[in-house]
Design a protein around this motif. Structure first.
Motif, PDB file in Angstrom:
ATOM      1  N   LYS A  54       3.595   8.319  -0.286  1.00  0.00           N
ATOM      2  CA  LYS A  54       4.711   9.213  -0.561  1.00  0.00           C
ATOM      3  C   LYS A  54       5.360   8.768  -1.862  1.00  0.00           C
ATOM      4  N   GLY A  55       5.354   9.663  -2.841  1.00  0.00           N
ATOM      5  CA  GLY A  55       5.902   9.303  -4.145  1.00  0.00           C
ATOM      6  C   GLY A  55       5.092   8.160  -4.735  1.00  0.00           C
ATOM      7  N   SER A  56       5.770   7.069  -5.076  1.00  0.00           N
ATOM      8  CA  SER A  56       5.076   5.932  -5.688  1.00  0.00           C
ATOM      9  C   SER A  56       4.970   4.741  -4.735  1.00  0.00           C
ATOM     10  N   ALA A  57       4.983   4.995  -3.432  1.00  0.00           N
ATOM     11  CA  ALA A  57       4.850   3.919  -2.440  1.00  0.00           C
ATOM     12  C   ALA A  57       3.899   4.356  -1.343  1.00  0.00           C
ATOM     13  N   GLY A  58       3.345   3.370  -0.655  1.00  0.00           N
ATOM     14  CA  GLY A  58       2.425   3.717   0.416  1.00  0.00           C
ATOM     15  C   GLY A  58       2.091   2.546   1.316  1.00  0.00           C
ATOM     16  N   ILE A  59       1.326   2.856   2.342  1.00  0.00           N
ATOM     17  CA  ILE A  59       0.871   1.872   3.316  1.00  0.00           C
ATOM     18  C   ILE A  59      -0.632   2.069   3.486  1.00  0.00           C
ATOM     19  N   ALA A  60      -1.364   0.950   3.527  1.00  0.00           N
ATOM     20  CA  ALA A  60      -2.812   1.012   3.686  1.00  0.00           C
ATOM     21  C   ALA A  60      -3.261   0.064   4.786  1.00  0.00           C
ATOM     22  N   LYS A  61      -4.322   0.457   5.470  1.00  0.00           N
ATOM     23  CA  LYS A  61      -4.989  -0.415   6.440  1.00  0.00           C
ATOM     24  C   LYS A  61      -6.145  -1.060   5.686  1.00  0.00           C
ATOM     25  N   ALA A  62      -6.230  -2.397   5.752  1.00  0.00           N
ATOM     26  CA  ALA A  62      -7.233  -3.120   4.982  1.00  0.00           C
ATOM     27  C   ALA A  62      -7.998  -4.093   5.879  1.00  0.00           C
ATOM     28  N   VAL A  63      -9.320  -4.074   5.763  1.00  0.00           N
ATOM     29  CA  VAL A  63     -10.160  -4.971   6.556  1.00  0.00           C
ATOM     30  C   VAL A  63     -11.230  -5.575   5.639  1.00  0.00           C
ATOM     31  N   ALA A  64     -11.391  -6.902   5.733  1.00  0.00           N
ATOM     32  CA  ALA A  64     -12.433  -7.611   4.998  1.00  0.00           C
ATOM     33  C   ALA A  64     -13.492  -8.072   5.996  1.00  0.00           C
ATOM     34  N   TYR A  65     -14.747  -7.836   5.651  1.00  0.00           N
ATOM     35  CA  TYR A  65     -15.872  -8.214   6.513  1.00  0.00           C
ATOM     36  C   TYR A  65     -16.795  -9.191   5.776  1.00  0.00           C
ATOM     37  N   VAL A  66     -17.406 -10.087   6.538  1.00  0.00           N
ATOM     38  CA  VAL A  66     -18.550 -10.861   6.074  1.00  0.00           C
ATOM     39  C   VAL A  66     -19.683 -10.428   6.993  1.00  0.00           C
ATOM     40  N   GLU A  67     -20.705  -9.837   6.397  1.00  0.00           N
ATOM     41  CA  GLU A  67     -21.735  -9.130   7.146  1.00  0.00           C
ATOM     42  C   GLU A  67     -21.009  -8.074   7.983  1.00  0.00           C
ATOM     43  N   ASP A  68     -21.148  -8.056   9.284  1.00  0.00           N
ATOM     44  CA  ASP A  68     -20.423  -7.045  10.050  1.00  0.00           C
ATOM     45  C   ASP A  68     -19.323  -7.650  10.904  1.00  0.00           C
ATOM     46  N   LYS A  69     -18.904  -8.855  10.547  1.00  0.00           N
ATOM     47  CA  LYS A  69     -17.834  -9.520  11.297  1.00  0.00           C
ATOM     48  C   LYS A  69     -16.540  -9.470  10.503  1.00  0.00           C
ATOM     49  N   LYS A  70     -15.445  -9.113  11.182  1.00  0.00           N
ATOM     50  CA  LYS A  70     -14.140  -9.089  10.521  1.00  0.00           C
ATOM     51  C   LYS A  70     -13.753 -10.498  10.107  1.00  0.00           C
ATOM     52  N   ALA A  71     -13.413 -10.651   8.840  1.00  0.00           N
ATOM     53  CA  ALA A  71     -12.921 -11.937   8.344  1.00  0.00           C
ATOM     54  C   ALA A  71     -11.399 -11.920   8.288  1.00  0.00           C
ATOM     55  N   ALA A  72     -10.831 -10.771   7.915  1.00  0.00           N
ATOM     56  CA  ALA A  72      -9.378 -10.644   7.809  1.00  0.00           C
ATOM     57  C   ALA A  72      -9.003  -9.171   7.870  1.00  0.00           C
ATOM     58  N   GLU A  73      -7.760  -8.930   8.273  1.00  0.00           N
ATOM     59  CA  GLU A  73      -7.238  -7.561   8.271  1.00  0.00           C
ATOM     60  C   GLU A  73      -5.735  -7.612   8.092  1.00  0.00           C
ATOM     61  N   ALA A  74      -5.181  -6.545   7.544  1.00  0.00           N
ATOM     62  CA  ALA A  74      -3.739  -6.474   7.337  1.00  0.00           C
ATOM     63  C   ALA A  74      -3.339  -5.037   7.032  1.00  0.00           C
ATOM     64  N   GLU A  75      -2.057  -4.801   7.175  1.00  0.00           N
ATOM     65  CA  GLU A  75      -1.443  -3.552   6.731  1.00  0.00           C
ATOM     66  C   GLU A  75      -0.727  -3.900   5.426  1.00  0.00           C
ATOM     67  N   LEU A  76      -1.098  -3.215   4.354  1.00  0.00           N
ATOM     68  CA  LEU A  76      -0.551  -3.506   3.037  1.00  0.00           C
ATOM     69  C   LEU A  76       0.438  -2.428   2.615  1.00  0.00           C
ATOM     70  N   ILE A  77       1.613  -2.853   2.216  1.00  0.00           N
ATOM     71  CA  ILE A  77       2.625  -1.929   1.694  1.00  0.00           C
ATOM     72  C   ILE A  77       2.634  -2.127   0.179  1.00  0.00           C
ATOM     73  N   PHE A  78       2.554  -1.033  -0.552  1.00  0.00           N
ATOM     74  CA  PHE A  78       2.481  -1.154  -2.012  1.00  0.00           C
ATOM     75  C   PHE A  78       3.432  -0.174  -2.687  1.00  0.00           C
ATOM     76  N   MET A  79       3.765  -0.532  -3.923  1.00  0.00           N
ATOM     77  CA  MET A  79       4.594   0.310  -4.774  1.00  0.00           C
ATOM     78  C   MET A  79       3.930   0.383  -6.150  1.00  0.00           C
ATOM     79  N   ILE A  80       4.029   1.536  -6.774  1.00  0.00           N
ATOM     80  CA  ILE A  80       3.463   1.711  -8.098  1.00  0.00           C
ATOM     81  C   ILE A  80       4.578   1.533  -9.125  1.00  0.00           C
ATOM     82  N   GLY A  81       4.326   0.635 -10.089  1.00  0.00           N
ATOM     83  CA  GLY A  81       5.305   0.396 -11.152  1.00  0.00           C
ATOM     84  C   GLY A  81       4.787   0.897 -12.478  1.00  0.00           C
ATOM     85  N   LYS A  82       5.374   0.429 -13.550  1.00  0.00           N
ATOM     86  CA  LYS A  82       5.007   0.880 -14.903  1.00  0.00           C
ATOM     87  C   LYS A  82       3.558   0.689 -15.216  1.00  0.00           C
TER      88      LYS A  82
END
Length: 149
Positions: free
Chosen positions: A121-149
């Motif tokens: 929405k506008g210049s901010a957002g939320i993303a679901k992020a998952v990192a895998y090694v082969e097919d196993k989850k290594a890490a996951e998080a919900e990332l909140i971001f803002m767009i700047g200059k």
């Protein structure tokens, strides 16, 4: 209905044209799938030569969890900053929620980074992020971001 192909092959050169990160902090090597503003799949090849292994840990090299999260964020930034309205801008962290680390990432591993925008929405957002090694989850998080200059 027209079907769009979102398979891409972006290497380091093309990634550097989209996000401002540079060595030693550019933590993605290629992007293979991208729906601008929606979803991205990228890869990071983890090698013994990574600068962080000098101190984390010399006897048992493990990629720091915060750098796995940063890799995910950079992948997400490629998808967001590929949108016409955000080209040439910078994506910043607004927050990190629900981060979980499930598997050690070691030299020789290839991280598959999957990031999907849940809200933009506008210049901010939320993303679901998952990192895998082969097919196993290594890490996951919900990332909140803002767009700047």
């Amino acid at each position: 209905m027209e079907q769009t192909n979102f398979n891409v092959n972006l290497g380091i050169k093309e990634i550097k044209e989209i996000i401002p990160h540079r060595y030693p902090f550019l933590l993605i090597d290629k992007v293979v799938y991208m729906e601008p503003g929606k979803k991205v799949v990228a890869y990071k090849n983890v090698t013994q030569n990574e600068y962080f292994f000098q101190g984390h840990f010399p006897e048992e090299p493990v990629m720091p969890g915060v750098l796995i999260i940063e890799s995910l964020a950079q992948a997400g930034a490629v998808a967001i900053l590929s949108m016409d309205e955000f080209k040439g801008k910078i994506a910043y962290f607004g927050g990190i929620n629900k981060a979980k680390f499930r598997k050690k990432v070691l030299p020789g591993d290839t991280l598959r980074l999957e990031v999907e925008m849940m809200k933009l929405k506008g210049s901010a957002g939320i993303a679901k992020a998952v990192a895998y090694v082969e097919d196993k989850k290594a890490a996951e998080a919900e990332l909140i971001f803002m767009i700047g200059k």
